[in-house]
Design an enzyme around this catalytic site. Structure first.
Site, PDB file in Angstrom:
ATOM      1  N   ASN A 168       0.908  -1.164  -0.035  1.00 41.96           N
ATOM      2  CA  ASN A 168      -0.003  -0.184   0.081  1.00 41.96           C
ATOM      3  C   ASN A 168       0.867   1.070   0.139  1.00 41.96           C
ATOM      4  O   ASN A 168       0.598   2.438   0.616  1.00 41.96           O
ATOM      5  CB  ASN A 168      -0.900  -0.059   1.214  1.00 41.96           C
ATOM      6  CG  ASN A 168      -1.774  -1.321   1.337  1.00 41.96           C
ATOM      7  OD1 ASN A 168      -1.707  -2.125   2.082  1.00 41.96           O
ATOM      8  ND2 ASN A 168      -2.795  -1.306   0.255  1.00 41.96           N
ATOM      9  N   PHE A 227       2.955   3.559  -2.427  1.00 42.06           N
ATOM     10  CA  PHE A 227       3.388   4.102  -3.972  1.00 42.06           C
ATOM     11  C   PHE A 227       4.722   4.435  -4.057  1.00 42.06           C
ATOM     12  O   PHE A 227       5.705   4.294  -3.092  1.00 42.06           O
ATOM     13  CB  PHE A 227       2.667   5.440  -4.333  1.00 42.06           C
ATOM     14  CG  PHE A 227       1.161   5.255  -4.474  1.00 42.06           C
ATOM     15  CD1 PHE A 227       0.365   4.484  -5.526  1.00 42.06           C
ATOM     16  CD2 PHE A 227       0.435   5.764  -3.423  1.00 42.06           C
ATOM     17  CE1 PHE A 227      -0.812   4.332  -5.869  1.00 42.06           C
ATOM     18  CE2 PHE A 227      -0.970   5.605  -3.663  1.00 42.06           C
ATOM     19  CZ  PHE A 227      -1.602   4.848  -4.706  1.00 42.06           C
ATOM     20  N   ILE A 241       1.680   6.710   1.287  1.00 38.18           N
ATOM     21  CA  ILE A 241       0.978   5.914   1.918  1.00 38.18           C
ATOM     22  C   ILE A 241      -0.522   5.797   1.585  1.00 38.18           C
ATOM     23  O   ILE A 241      -1.024   6.910   1.650  1.00 38.18           O
ATOM     24  CB  ILE A 241       1.155   5.726   3.260  1.00 38.18           C
ATOM     25  CG1 ILE A 241       2.546   5.649   3.703  1.00 38.18           C
ATOM     26  CG2 ILE A 241       0.300   4.422   3.894  1.00 38.18           C
ATOM     27  CD1 ILE A 241       2.860   6.118   5.118  1.00 38.18           C
ATOM     28  N   CYS A 242      -1.066   4.712   0.922  1.00 35.32           N
ATOM     29  CA  CYS A 242      -2.477   4.530   0.750  1.00 35.32           C
ATOM     30  C   CYS A 242      -3.237   4.025   1.779  1.00 35.32           C
ATOM     31  O   CYS A 242      -3.086   2.579   1.874  1.00 35.32           O
ATOM     32  CB  CYS A 242      -2.559   3.860  -0.565  1.00 35.32           C
ATOM     33  SG  CYS A 242      -4.302   3.736  -1.281  1.00 35.32           S
ATOM     34  N   LEU A 243      -3.941   4.791   2.365  1.00 35.64           N
ATOM     35  CA  LEU A 243      -4.563   4.287   3.654  1.00 35.64           C
ATOM     36  C   LEU A 243      -5.956   4.953   3.753  1.00 35.64           C
ATOM     37  O   LEU A 243      -6.052   6.102   3.696  1.00 35.64           O
ATOM     38  CB  LEU A 243      -3.779   4.474   4.735  1.00 35.64           C
ATOM     39  CG  LEU A 243      -4.306   4.127   6.322  1.00 35.64           C
ATOM     40  CD1 LEU A 243      -4.451   2.604   6.638  1.00 35.64           C
ATOM     41  CD2 LEU A 243      -3.179   4.430   7.459  1.00 35.64           C
TER      42      LEU A 243
END
Lengths: 89, 167
Positions: free
Chosen positions: B85, B87, B92-94
């Site tokens: 998660n 990139f 951070i993709c959350l």
């Protein structure tokens, strides 16, 4: 470093371990941290060398004082057990 | 509105100094002239004990916009960090720090920096692989747990907790 001691200026410092258990100390801004470390180790029945203390992620040295570190009343420090480096199984 | 973001961040910092989760670090960046930039925080998130991430202390940068706290901040691990998660650029993709409900965002203005950093700690060992941000970690997570674990341990070796304080 100035050696004029601010009269009666004390602050509360909280030390927390990895379980978030805390011990509070009331210290002068000019007290050397080693005194606090020693008192903490005694309270926790630890060997003083077995613990390291971090303030904002930086290791605190025994000769430093709360004033050196820019500490304010109520600030908290982390007590971490010294880890010995090891290798992966 | 700029005052709102800075006022809130000053209060966040005050609370953090008094009380923060063990081993975590979060402080506003100090600029070259010695003043404080409340809009960028340099943080450290420890890997959770009992997981493959244990022993690591991972640098996280949080970037706040003038729209904070209505807008979520952007959080970054180092560029090239190995995690499903995260990139390529480290972002951070959350869901916790995504303020677009159409994209599954769960940001609320009341979310504290403490909650963000604890959320990131949790994400490390509990990736959300249905919404991957990078291919390598996602593929290994699904296909080759041993190789995945080796990559995780390499991240821990690159960002070891016991280096802390040596700086």
């Amino acid at each position: 470093m100035a050696d004029v001691e601010p009269k009666g200026e004390t602050l509360n410092i909280v030390i927390k371990d990895s379980t978030a258990a805390e011990v509070q100390f009331r210290v002068k801004a000019t007290t050397k941290m080693e005194k606090i470390f020693k008192a903490y180790a005694e309270k926790k029945a630890l060997n003083a060398g077995a613990v390291k203390f971090l303030f904002d992620g930086q290791r605190v040295q025994g000769h430093q004082t709360p004033a050196d570190l820019g500490m304010e009343d109520g600030d908290s420090m982390d007590a971490m057990l010294e880890q010995l480096g090891g290798s992966l199984p | 509105m700029a005052g709102l973001a800075r006022g809130r961040l000053a209060e966040e910092r005050k609370q953090w100094r008094k009380d923060h989760p063990p081993g975590f670090v979060a402080k506003p960046r100090t600029k070259a002239d010695g003043s404080t930039d409340l809009m960028i925080w340099d943080c450290k998130v420890p890997g959770r004990e009992g997981t493959d991430w244990e022993g690591g202390l991972f640098p996280v940068t949080i970037v706040f916009s003038e729209g904070y706290p209505n807008q979520a901040p952007a959080c970054y691990l180092p560029q090239g960090f190995f995690h499903p998660n995260v990139f390529e650029n480290g972002q951070i993709c959350l869901s916790l720090i995504n303020d677009d409900p159409d994209l599954g965002g769960a940001w609320r203005p009341a979310v504290t920096n403490k909650q963000i950093l604890q959320g990131i700690q949790e994400l490390l060992d509990d990736p959300y692989t249905r919404s991957p941000a990078q291919r390598l970690a996602t593929e290994l997570h699904a296909a080759d747990p041993e190789a995945y674990r080796r990559h995780v341990r390499a991240m821990v070796a690159r960002y070891p907790a016991d280096r802390e304080g040596a700086a």
